[in-house]
Design an enzyme around this catalytic site. Structure first.
Site, mmCIF file in Angstrom:
data_model
loop_
_atom_site.group_PDB
_atom_site.id
_atom_site.type_symbol
_atom_site.label_atom_id
_atom_site.label_comp_id
_atom_site.label_asym_id
_atom_site.label_seq_id
_atom_site.Cartn_x
_atom_site.Cartn_y
_atom_site.Cartn_z
ATOM 1 N N CYS A 238 0.789 -1.227 0.000
ATOM 2 C CA CYS A 238 0.000 0.000 0.000
ATOM 3 C C CYS A 238 0.823 1.281 0.000
ATOM 4 C CB CYS A 238 -0.856 0.069 1.260
ATOM 5 S SG CYS A 238 -1.954 -1.316 1.444
ATOM 6 N N GLY B 235 0.411 0.238 -5.183
ATOM 7 C CA GLY B 235 -0.831 -0.528 -5.103
ATOM 8 C C GLY B 235 -1.772 -0.134 -6.207
ATOM 9 N N ASN C 105 -0.425 1.345 5.797
ATOM 10 C CA ASN C 105 0.542 0.631 4.957
ATOM 11 C C ASN C 105 1.329 -0.291 5.876
ATOM 12 O OD1 ASN C 105 2.399 -0.176 2.982
ATOM 13 N ND2 ASN C 105 3.719 1.579 3.377
ATOM 14 N N GLY C 106 1.411 -1.565 5.515
ATOM 15 C CA GLY C 106 2.138 -2.525 6.343
ATOM 16 C C GLY C 106 1.252 -3.690 6.701
ATOM 17 N N TYR D 48 13.763 -2.368 -4.627
ATOM 18 C CA TYR D 48 12.753 -2.600 -5.651
ATOM 19 C C TYR D 48 11.518 -1.702 -5.596
ATOM 20 C CZ TYR D 48 9.090 -5.170 -8.161
ATOM 21 O OH TYR D 48 8.066 -5.514 -8.979
#
Ligand code: SF4
Length: 470
Positions: free
Chosen positions: A12, A38, A112-113, A252
């Site tokens: 996210c 996302g 997020n996570g 990445y």
């Protein structure tokens, strides 16, 4: 990015703004720049001081919002979210921000996570009467907030945060306040910026650049930031923990123009490529990188070795996700539709092909094949991160161990499976050195768990892989 066929996906991206009359529009632009984090769903919740208003949906930011939607999204503060499609956890119910309305006022959360104790917390809450509407672990946070005995959002959130374990960069909005919090290990990135008098928060600094905001600082691990009409206030909800920012953000995930914890992503990738060249040189005619995320590392490898960097592969930018079909035959076709080898560059050449990581190994095999079909005489694969041998429980879909090629095969076996002339990975030491964080902890303040199996948090007995949703 090449995420959907590589099998490595960020979960996210989070954006928030306080104190701007165009809060919803700016959040929309911010989400655009976080789109790579996302693509399953996007949403915005805005407050005008009296009411929270929401618009969200499945798809890309562009698909979810039309100009008409902004007519009702009026207000001076907003939070927004982009979400990655999980195997079993998709659908509209999981699109964030999650909005909860009650007699006491409304609350919106963007996360997020991934929480590692979400399942045990969920079972506990359900046994006490809570009913969940989604399979998202974020909903656990809302229940913990609402069940706490405190009568201010700050007290409620602080109480909830003390019970959460795992990775979370959170933005929480009610009618009167915006709060952001980062887990005690700081596993996910979260930055604070200013746009005039307004405060801006984003998973990546590229969102600040797009809207013309200036970077101020990182949200610290274990920090709770409260923003309201009185300005910004910082408190801590957790004592010190070892910083363990996700290494894969540098390798990445993050955009090359972002700075993650004050380190530019392109620069760190380039230095990973240089480090890889020092550790695993090879005689070759050209260096090429898998677009887009491996190009910086390929430039670094070329610079270090003196072998020219060439555009040996190009990406077709206009192929949508819908082309990726489950059958093997169509998957093969899917890679060809997304990437092409440049025959004029690789034909008759000894090629060093740089990729940032290998998950299942199928994509690498197809790329090696593609380069050979385009006439490459030799294909030497160099990976600018160590072998991924362990699953991630913190919000990155690195598949389960059974699917991770490096968890089950030696480097020589992998080389043979992908049909390369040689294969080498960056070492864990090389990764730490290459990213260039100066943190004085043993891991330079980085999470390395998917390479080393040493997780920075406790992993609970009932911690499921995040994509095996309950
Ligand atoms: S386990 Fe790997 S992917 Fe997950 S947070 Fe740690 S470094 Fe990142």
């Amino acid at each position: 990015m090449f995420a959907e066929i590589k099998g490595l996906n960020e979960e996210c991206g989070v954006f928030a703004i306080w104190g701007h009359k165009d809060a919803a529009h700016l959040t929309y632009y911010g989400l655009h720049s976080l789109q790579h984090r996302g693509q399953e769903g996007a949403g915005i919740v805005v407050t005008d001081g009296e009411h929270l208003k929401v618009h969200k949906g499945l798809g890309l930011v562009n698909d979810v919002f039309s100009p008409d939607d902004f007519a009702q999204l009026t207000g001076h503060a907003a939070i927004g979210h982009v979400r990655y499609a999980t195997a079993g956890g998709g659908g509209f119910a999981n699109v964030q921000p999650l909005l909860f309305r009650s007699q006491m006022g409304s609350l919106a959360i963007a996360h997020n996570g991934n929480l590692v104790n979400a399942n045990s917390m969920k079972h506990q809450l359900e046994s006490q009467g809570s009913i969940f509407q989604s399979t998202s672990d974020t909903e656990v946070v809302a229940h913990l907030i609402k069940r706490s005995g405190y009568n201010t959002l700050e007290g409620q959130l602080r109480n909830a945060l003390e019970m959460l374990k795992g990775a979370y960069a959170l933005a929480v909005l009610n009618e009167k306040q915006l709060m952001v919090a980062l887990d005690p290990n700081g596993l996910r990135p979260l930055s604070i910026g200013r746009l005039g008098e307004a405060y801006v928060i984003a998973s990546e600094t590229c969102a600040f650049d797009l809207i013309g905001a200036t970077y101020e600082r990182e949200v610290e691990p274990g920090e709770l930031v409260i923003i309201d009409d009185n300005g910004l206030r910082s408190t801590r909800f957790s004592g010190s923990a070892t910083r363990a920012i996700c290494s894969m953000e540098y390798v990445y995930f993050a955009r090359p123009d972002s700075n993650v914890d004050e380190i530019n992503v392109h620069t760190s990738r380039k230095s990973l490529g240089k480090q890889l060249a020092i550790e695993s040189p090879i005689e070759a005619d050209v260096v090429t990188g898998v677009p887009d995320s491996s190009i910086s590392a390929a430039i670094g490898y070329a610079e270090q070795t003196g072998i020219p960097y060439e555009l040996g592969m190009i990406k077709n930018r206009y192929v949508g996700r819908t082309f990726i079909q489950p059958s093997q035959e169509l998957r093969e076709q899917g890679v060809k539709m997304k990437l092409s080898a440049v025959r004029g560059v690789v034909e008759g050449k000894r090629v060093v092909m740089i990729d940032d990581s290998i998950v299942r190994g199928t994509t690498s095999r197809r790329i090696v094949n593609m380069l050979r079909e385009a006439g490459a005489k030799e294909v030497h694969v160099r990976i600018s991160s160590p072998p991924i041998k362990n699953p991630c429980f913190y919000g990155i879909d690195t598949s389960n161990s059974g699917e991770l090629i490096a968890a089950n095969h030696s480097i020589e076996e992998m080389r043979e499976m992908m049909g390369a002339d040689s294969l080498a990975f960056l070492s864990v030491e090389g990764l730490k050195k290459g990213i260039g964080r100066s943190d004085e902890t043993p891991n330079c303040g980085q999470c390395l768990a998917c390479f080393t199996g040493e997780y920075p948090t406790e992993i609970y007995p009932d911690t499921l892989h995040p994509y095996a949703k309950v």
